[in-house]
Design a protein around this motif. Sequence first.
Motif, mmCIF file in Angstrom:
data_model
loop_
_atom_site.group_PDB
_atom_site.id
_atom_site.type_symbol
_atom_site.label_atom_id
_atom_site.label_comp_id
_atom_site.label_asym_id
_atom_site.label_seq_id
_atom_site.Cartn_x
_atom_site.Cartn_y
_atom_site.Cartn_z
ATOM 1 N N CYS B 23 0.842 -1.190 0.000
ATOM 2 C CA CYS B 23 0.000 0.000 0.000
ATOM 3 C C CYS B 23 0.880 1.243 0.000
ATOM 4 N N THR B 24 0.839 1.973 -1.109
ATOM 5 C CA THR B 24 1.606 3.214 -1.189
ATOM 6 C C THR B 24 0.639 4.352 -1.453
ATOM 7 N N ILE B 25 0.476 5.235 -0.490
ATOM 8 C CA ILE B 25 -0.420 6.385 -0.683
ATOM 9 C C ILE B 25 0.198 7.609 -0.028
ATOM 10 N N ASP B 26 -0.293 8.756 -0.444
ATOM 11 C CA ASP B 26 0.178 10.024 0.101
ATOM 12 C C ASP B 26 -1.033 10.927 0.180
ATOM 13 N N ILE B 27 -1.539 11.119 1.391
ATOM 14 C CA ILE B 27 -2.775 11.884 1.544
ATOM 15 C C ILE B 27 -2.422 13.313 1.949
ATOM 16 N N PRO B 28 -2.848 14.285 1.165
ATOM 17 C CA PRO B 28 -2.553 15.673 1.516
ATOM 18 C C PRO B 28 -3.361 16.124 2.731
ATOM 19 N N ALA B 29 -2.836 17.112 3.433
ATOM 20 C CA ALA B 29 -3.495 17.605 4.647
ATOM 21 C C ALA B 29 -4.759 18.377 4.308
ATOM 22 N N GLY B 30 -5.630 18.509 5.292
ATOM 23 C CA GLY B 30 -6.819 19.342 5.157
ATOM 24 C C GLY B 30 -7.935 18.709 4.352
ATOM 25 N N ARG B 31 -7.853 17.427 4.108
ATOM 26 C CA ARG B 31 -8.914 16.768 3.333
ATOM 27 C C ARG B 31 -9.814 15.948 4.238
ATOM 28 N N VAL B 32 -11.006 15.671 3.691
ATOM 29 C CA VAL B 32 -11.855 14.657 4.302
ATOM 30 C C VAL B 32 -11.761 13.458 3.372
ATOM 31 N N VAL B 33 -11.095 12.419 3.862
ATOM 32 C CA VAL B 33 -10.754 11.289 3.008
ATOM 33 C C VAL B 33 -11.673 10.114 3.296
ATOM 34 N N GLY B 34 -12.269 9.606 2.251
ATOM 35 C CA GLY B 34 -13.113 8.421 2.410
ATOM 36 C C GLY B 34 -12.342 7.182 2.012
ATOM 37 N N LEU B 35 -12.423 6.169 2.848
ATOM 38 C CA LEU B 35 -11.779 4.894 2.548
ATOM 39 C C LEU B 35 -12.896 3.895 2.302
ATOM 40 N N VAL B 36 -13.008 3.426 1.067
ATOM 41 C CA VAL B 36 -14.102 2.499 0.749
ATOM 42 C C VAL B 36 -13.556 1.171 0.284
ATOM 43 N N GLY B 37 -14.394 0.172 0.444
ATOM 44 C CA GLY B 37 -14.007 -1.154 -0.014
ATOM 45 C C GLY B 37 -14.949 -2.171 0.601
ATOM 46 N N PRO B 38 -14.999 -3.348 -0.006
ATOM 47 C CA PRO B 38 -15.876 -4.391 0.546
ATOM 48 C C PRO B 38 -15.376 -4.871 1.904
ATOM 49 N N ASN B 39 -16.213 -5.635 2.596
ATOM 50 C CA ASN B 39 -15.788 -6.197 3.884
ATOM 51 C C ASN B 39 -14.540 -7.042 3.679
ATOM 52 N N GLY B 40 -13.628 -6.922 4.605
ATOM 53 C CA GLY B 40 -12.422 -7.750 4.529
ATOM 54 C C GLY B 40 -11.396 -7.247 3.548
ATOM 55 N N ALA B 41 -11.573 -6.000 3.075
ATOM 56 C CA ALA B 41 -10.646 -5.484 2.075
ATOM 57 C C ALA B 41 -9.359 -4.968 2.701
ATOM 58 N N GLY B 42 -9.380 -4.753 4.025
ATOM 59 C CA GLY B 42 -8.179 -4.251 4.685
ATOM 60 C C GLY B 42 -8.337 -2.829 5.196
ATOM 61 N N LYS B 43 -9.591 -2.306 5.192
ATOM 62 C CA LYS B 43 -9.822 -0.926 5.633
ATOM 63 C C LYS B 43 -9.415 -0.744 7.097
ATOM 64 N N THR B 44 -9.926 -1.637 7.952
ATOM 65 C CA THR B 44 -9.631 -1.521 9.382
ATOM 66 C C THR B 44 -8.134 -1.661 9.646
ATOM 67 N N THR B 45 -7.506 -2.580 8.911
ATOM 68 C CA THR B 45 -6.067 -2.783 9.092
ATOM 69 C C THR B 45 -5.297 -1.501 8.764
ATOM 70 N N LEU B 46 -5.656 -0.869 7.655
ATOM 71 C CA LEU B 46 -4.964 0.366 7.261
ATOM 72 C C LEU B 46 -5.167 1.451 8.322
ATOM 73 N N LEU B 47 -6.399 1.574 8.814
ATOM 74 C CA LEU B 47 -6.683 2.624 9.803
ATOM 75 C C LEU B 47 -5.946 2.347 11.113
ATOM 76 N N LYS B 48 -5.903 1.068 11.521
ATOM 77 C CA LYS B 48 -5.196 0.730 12.763
ATOM 78 C C LYS B 48 -3.693 0.970 12.629
ATOM 79 N N LEU B 49 -3.176 0.705 11.459
ATOM 80 C CA LEU B 49 -1.752 0.977 11.224
ATOM 81 C C LEU B 49 -1.483 2.478 11.339
ATOM 82 N N ALA B 50 -2.425 3.273 10.795
ATOM 83 C CA ALA B 50 -2.241 4.727 10.826
ATOM 84 C C ALA B 50 -2.360 5.263 12.250
ATOM 85 N N ALA B 51 -3.203 4.609 13.056
ATOM 86 C CA ALA B 51 -3.408 5.072 14.430
ATOM 87 C C ALA B 51 -2.349 4.512 15.383
#
Lengths: 355, 244
Positions: B23-51
């Motif tokens: 996963c290579t991404i670069d999110i600019p500041a000041g945005r409201v970013v939506g993370l979408v994907g089907p169940n089990g796509a890895g959304k929670t994993t990405l968010l937990k890694l970020a937190a």
Amino acid sequence: MIWLTWRQLRGSATMTAAVLVVLATALALTGPELASTYAVGIEACVPDGTCIDFFDRFFAEHDMAFLALTLVVLVVPALVGLFWGAPLVSRELEAGTHLLVWNQSVTRGRWLAVKLGLAGLAAMTAAGVCGLAVTWWSAPLDRSAVPEMAQMAPIVFGARGIAPMGYAAFAFVLGVTVGMLVRRMLPAMALTLVAFAAIQLAVPLLVRPHLMPPVSGTFELGRENLDGIGAPQGGSLQVFLRTSAVPGHPGAWVLSSRLIDRSGRAVSAGDGSSGPSSTIVRAVPVSTTSGPCSPQALTGGGCTAEINRLGYRQQATYHPLERFWPFQWIESGIYGLLTLGLTVFSFWWIRRRLS
Amino acid sequence: MTSVLQAQALGKKYGRRWALRDCTIDIPAGRVVGLVGPNGAGKTTLLKLAAGQLEPTSGAVTVLGGRPGHEPAQLAKVGFVAQGTPVYNTLTVADHLRIGARLNPRWDAPLALERVERLGLARGQQAGRLSGGQRAQLALTLGLAKRPELLILDEPVASLDPLARRAFLQELTQAAAEHALSVLLSSHLVSDLEQICDYVIVLAGSRVQVAGEVGRLLAGHPPLGLEDLVLAYMDGSAVAEVRR
């Protein structure tokens, strides 16, 4: 963080404190009376040498309270590990609240440090107060207990002095660590109980006898180490040797006790008859039809003297009562080190592995 | 433009299964970013890694210039409301606000109180007796009143009714504008995100399918709405030319 720890602990801490206050009050009220009964009894028995009878009577009158209190002190560390230790992390993991609390502006390490520090201190205080109060209250009974219930006896030792504090600290951190690894509260509690019970059995059996090299000695037979002599019709003389007492060292913890003959060989068990569980039966080849060990003469003291004259002795290894406090400190030190080891591990685990 | 989140070849493995990989991404500041994907796509994993709740198996992630979750200063900058919006069932609403106040240096007590009043959460009420929606609102209050620079929300509106959902998303947009807050939130409902997001990341099969500004994505596929576009990317049928 201190506030949150207190907020989450205060229910059970208050309840524990209340129970302890009731217990301590009851002990404080009955303790002085127990001590004075003992003092009066000693004063009366010393002149006519009947103190052994007094001890038996005095201990029998209070043996239920003695055993119950000893049991309470033994159980408190287990309860602390079960109800404070095991749920500390596992309940958070199970409810998902670790994701809430570990994302406030406090690191997990700090969170765990405050939790372990405060709850661990509470656990040690509870066990310490309980253990020391019971030690104080039981002092007269400890001095009159039968050898199997003396202060150095495995069951009683762990319920006296400062050892309960060490057990509580260890049980608590053990619970926390198991909770972290198992991640679910009920299995963590069950596993903590099993592990702690196993350790509490293994230490007195396997470790404590070796805390210092035991003393060995050979003793003449007498009232302190013989529980009787019997002469069954036509059989050989039966000697009932105590397995938990040696003469001249009241309150010693006897590890082994056997009967040896003049040449130092162990005497065998004879025809397999058995006596009280605190004794072993040994067959001594002495005439039971005539002489000092004949049925008519057995009531006198002559038979014991005859056995001694023939060279029969008790050979025993033991830890004398004077080792009670050294043992308490060493054992508390061992549990302290175990506690420290688990604490270090739990910090490492919560930082590196747990999510 | 500064980045709020940078990931380089970020991956997380559970046992032998990759929950998120490459996963290579670069999110600019000041945005409201939506993370979408089907169940089990890895959304929670990405968010937990970020937190900072999870450690990456491979690659690296930087949030607001720091390593996630390791120091109080970093924790204070990033708010995280986990999936299912966990709260302490035996503690009261007031207790939760006190946790927030005690554990966060930038706690905004007036904001928390105002929000709790407005939503009708009784302060003496045990959190376990609140409705699912109320519990979510309590957890969201903690996240907002922490005054983070980046607020990460994992399925934050899942247990809210449609009205509360819309109101919360509006509130979030407002907070983002007022306090220069960046927001990263996940949902599997594109319609939720459509309202407020100006940046979208589509995850499917443990991989990032596309990441970019909503406006630019839509401009690249004129006839499609966001929902259709996202669905197309989840399928893998769209061309990833907007990927960056």
